[in-house]
Write a protein that holds these residues in place. Structure first.
Motif, PDB file in Angstrom:
ATOM      1  N   UNK A   1     -37.026-101.440  32.897  1.00 35.07           N
ATOM      2  CA  UNK A   1     -37.240-102.302  34.059  1.00 35.07           C
ATOM      3  C   UNK A   1     -38.598-101.961  34.655  1.00 35.07           C
ATOM      4  N   UNK A   2     -39.089-102.874  35.465  1.00 37.18           N
ATOM      5  CA  UNK A   2     -40.321-102.612  36.207  1.00 37.18           C
ATOM      6  C   UNK A   2     -39.942-101.857  37.471  1.00 37.18           C
ATOM      7  N   UNK A   3     -40.549-100.707  37.656  1.00 35.29           N
ATOM      8  CA  UNK A   3     -40.251 -99.863  38.814  1.00 35.29           C
ATOM      9  C   UNK A   3     -41.254-100.148  39.919  1.00 35.29           C
ATOM     10  N   UNK A   4     -40.774-100.448  41.127  1.00 34.14           N
ATOM     11  CA  UNK A   4     -41.691-100.770  42.225  1.00 34.14           C
ATOM     12  C   UNK A   4     -42.069 -99.557  43.066  1.00 34.14           C
ATOM     13  N   UNK A   5     -41.944 -98.380  42.510  1.00 30.39           N
ATOM     14  CA  UNK A   5     -42.172 -97.162  43.284  1.00 30.39           C
ATOM     15  C   UNK A   5     -43.532 -97.124  43.974  1.00 30.39           C
ATOM     16  N   UNK A   6     -43.555 -96.443  45.115  1.00 25.67           N
ATOM     17  CA  UNK A   6     -44.799 -96.298  45.874  1.00 25.67           C
ATOM     18  C   UNK A   6     -44.888 -94.854  46.360  1.00 25.67           C
ATOM     19  N   UNK A   7     -45.396 -93.943  45.519  1.00 28.34           N
ATOM     20  CA  UNK A   7     -45.448 -92.530  45.902  1.00 28.34           C
ATOM     21  C   UNK A   7     -46.403 -92.290  47.061  1.00 28.34           C
ATOM     22  N   UNK A   8     -46.085 -91.282  47.852  1.00 26.27           N
ATOM     23  CA  UNK A   8     -46.952 -90.904  48.951  1.00 26.27           C
ATOM     24  C   UNK A   8     -48.239 -90.289  48.400  1.00 26.27           C
ATOM     25  N   UNK A   9     -49.303 -90.369  49.167  1.00 33.42           N
ATOM     26  CA  UNK A   9     -50.589 -89.856  48.701  1.00 33.42           C
ATOM     27  C   UNK A   9     -50.631 -88.336  48.764  1.00 33.42           C
ATOM     28  N   UNK A  10     -51.568 -87.774  48.043  1.00 38.21           N
ATOM     29  CA  UNK A  10     -51.789 -86.324  48.043  1.00 38.21           C
ATOM     30  C   UNK A  10     -53.280 -86.068  48.257  1.00 38.21           C
ATOM     31  N   UNK A  11     -53.644 -84.840  48.657  1.00 39.54           N
ATOM     32  CA  UNK A  11     -55.063 -84.533  48.884  1.00 39.54           C
ATOM     33  C   UNK A  11     -55.955 -84.747  47.673  1.00 39.54           C
ATOM     34  N   UNK A  12     -55.373 -84.760  46.467  1.00 36.03           N
ATOM     35  CA  UNK A  12     -56.207 -84.970  45.271  1.00 36.03           C
ATOM     36  C   UNK A  12     -56.804 -86.373  45.224  1.00 36.03           C
ATOM     37  N   UNK A  13     -56.272 -87.293  46.023  1.00 41.38           N
ATOM     38  CA  UNK A  13     -56.782 -88.664  46.038  1.00 41.38           C
ATOM     39  C   UNK A  13     -57.928 -88.846  47.035  1.00 41.38           C
TER      40      UNK A  13
ATOM     41  N   UNK B   1     -67.735 -98.836  62.354  1.00 41.33           N
ATOM     42  CA  UNK B   1     -67.006 -97.571  62.236  1.00 41.33           C
ATOM     43  C   UNK B   1     -66.506 -97.378  60.814  1.00 41.33           C
ATOM     44  N   UNK B   2     -66.314 -96.121  60.452  1.00 38.26           N
ATOM     45  CA  UNK B   2     -65.741 -95.768  59.156  1.00 38.26           C
ATOM     46  C   UNK B   2     -64.456 -94.989  59.391  1.00 38.26           C
ATOM     47  N   UNK B   3     -63.359 -95.521  58.873  1.00 40.22           N
ATOM     48  CA  UNK B   3     -62.069 -94.859  58.993  1.00 40.22           C
ATOM     49  C   UNK B   3     -61.664 -94.309  57.638  1.00 40.22           C
ATOM     50  N   UNK B   4     -61.260 -93.053  57.608  1.00 38.73           N
ATOM     51  CA  UNK B   4     -60.817 -92.417  56.373  1.00 38.73           C
ATOM     52  C   UNK B   4     -59.324 -92.607  56.210  1.00 38.73           C
ATOM     53  N   UNK B   5     -58.917 -92.954  55.006  1.00 39.22           N
ATOM     54  CA  UNK B   5     -57.499 -93.139  54.724  1.00 39.22           C
ATOM     55  C   UNK B   5     -57.203 -92.636  53.325  1.00 39.22           C
ATOM     56  N   UNK B   6     -56.114 -91.944  53.165  1.00 39.46           N
ATOM     57  CA  UNK B   6     -55.630 -91.426  51.880  1.00 39.46           C
ATOM     58  C   UNK B   6     -55.859 -89.917  51.762  1.00 39.46           C
ATOM     59  N   UNK B   7     -54.783 -89.220  51.411  1.00 44.57           N
ATOM     60  CA  UNK B   7     -54.886 -87.803  51.072  1.00 44.57           C
ATOM     61  C   UNK B   7     -55.021 -86.849  52.231  1.00 44.57           C
ATOM     62  N   UNK B   8     -54.539 -87.210  53.409  1.00 45.12           N
ATOM     63  CA  UNK B   8     -54.640 -86.327  54.577  1.00 45.12           C
ATOM     64  C   UNK B   8     -53.334 -85.560  54.729  1.00 45.12           C
ATOM     65  N   UNK B   9     -53.361 -84.293  54.373  1.00 47.92           N
ATOM     66  CA  UNK B   9     -52.160 -83.458  54.446  1.00 47.92           C
ATOM     67  C   UNK B   9     -52.311 -82.320  55.440  1.00 47.92           C
ATOM     68  N   UNK B  10     -53.526 -81.765  55.535  1.00 42.26           N
ATOM     69  CA  UNK B  10     -53.772 -80.609  56.395  1.00 42.26           C
ATOM     70  C   UNK B  10     -54.976 -80.861  57.298  1.00 42.26           C
TER      71      UNK B  10
END
Length: 341
Positions: free
Chosen positions: A214-226, A244-253
């Motif tokens: 089947x086609x899986x519609x999963x959407x994993x959470x981001x990680x700092x490696x991204x 303005x520049x907004x950063x998005x993706x990979x913010x864990x710490x």
């Protein structure tokens, strides 16, 4: 410590923004995030398909019974009171109104779609509801192989132009990284009037489960490696765009927040870490950021911002190429056996 910053022309008391997620889909969730310290919230998107589907459903119900007795009309949906507020949009407007009334930080509405369509009307409805700004989440996947890259870029610009004609509040555009030249498109959007760019969007990418077939519609959470990809483009664009520049993706710490600021981000958005650890993780990120700024001798966020951005007076392509070569050399020294390219 002065954590204040500006985003889309809005004064924020710190650079941490809660981006769209289930946490921002309810007023209690928005309150929890603000209580934990976020300086602004982005509501989940109103989807173009959602609104169109509800409009079509209502139309089909009415047409199917247009020859019935007039008394029966009360059993079917009433026509929307306004073209800006069919079912989904009306509920979304109510969410914006309630969120704005519940917190004292900017509430940013979000629109997700791929065609010029009714975006201007929907955006105007968000403005009337009290949204401090609108974020355009343009999700256009060109399935027709004859579609050119320029056509995709032109559509982004056209949607922005149409929305700007109908609102006076700031408009940001959330971009994906899959462009042949993200920087050139960023410059076009900036010249067109975007007050902010959010880098980068993480598109839902269905995959195939070979066992279930089947086609899986999963959407994993981001990680700092991204995060490096977004940081690279923020570092390149810092000082070259007026928006303005907004950063998005990979913010864990807090270290991820600090790295984005050093690259040149005006704000740092988080979704995945707040979903993993709960809204209260915002205070952990902010406390860690304050500690880092203190240890590095900065008086505030403004002093740190852009310290490691690509210098304006150098060729960014050469600069990034040098970084690529240095990374390969480091990999060879660390792991050995990495083939030369």
């Amino acid at each position: 410590m002065d954590l204040s910053t500006r985003y889309l022309g809005l004064a924020l008391h710190n650079p941490l923004v809660a981006s769209a997620s289930p946490l921002t889909s309810t007023v209690p969730g928005v309150r929890r995030l603000v209580d934990a310290g976020v300086a602004a919230v982005v509501l989940p998107s109103l989807f173009e398909e959602q609104v169109h589907r509800e409009q079509l459903r209502d139309l089909q119900l009415v047409e199917a019974h247009e020859h019935a007795f007039s008394e029966a009309a009360t059993y079917f949906p009433s026509p929307s009171p306004s073209p800006t507020q069919p079912g989904g949009a009306k509920r979304y407007v109510r969410l914006v109104e309630r969120a704005v009334a519940a917190v004292d930080v900017p509430v940013i509405a979000s629109l997700n779609g791929s065609t010029p369509g009714g975006w201007p009307l929907f955006a105007h409805a968000m403005q009337e509801a009290g949204a401090a700004a609108v974020e355009l989440n343009i999700t256009f996947v060109p399935g027709d192989p004859r579609t050119t890259g320029r056509q995709v870029e032109d559509r982004h610009v056209e949607i922005l132009e149409r929305v700007l004609e109908n609102v006076s509040i700031p408009v940001a555009v959330k971009l994906g990284p899959q462009f042949s030249s993200p920087g050139e498109l960023a410059l076009r959007l900036d010249r067109t009037g975007a007050r902010g760019l959010v880098l980068f969007n993480r598109f839902v990418q269905p995959d195939i489960d070979p066992e279930a077939m089947v086609v899986s519609p999963g959407f994993p959470l981001s990680t700092p490696t991204e995060a490096p990809l977004a940081r690279t483009w923020i570092a390149v664009l810092h000082g070259h765009v007026g928006c303005s520049l907004a950063a998005s993706t990979g913010v864990e710490t807090a270290a991820d927040v600090a790295a984005y600021l050093l690259a040149g981000a005006d704000v740092v958005m988080s979704t995945s870490s707040l979903l993993r650890h709960g809204p209260e993780h915002a205070s952990v990120l902010l406390d860690g950021l304050t500690d880092w700024l203190t240890r590095k001798g900065f008086a505030g966020v403004d002093e740190a911002r852009g310290r490691l951005a690509v210098p304006r007076d150098v060729d960014a392509s050469t600069y990034e190429r040098a970084g690529y070569v240095a990374a390969l050399e480091h990999a060879r020294e660390t792991y050995g056996g990495v083939p030369r390219t």
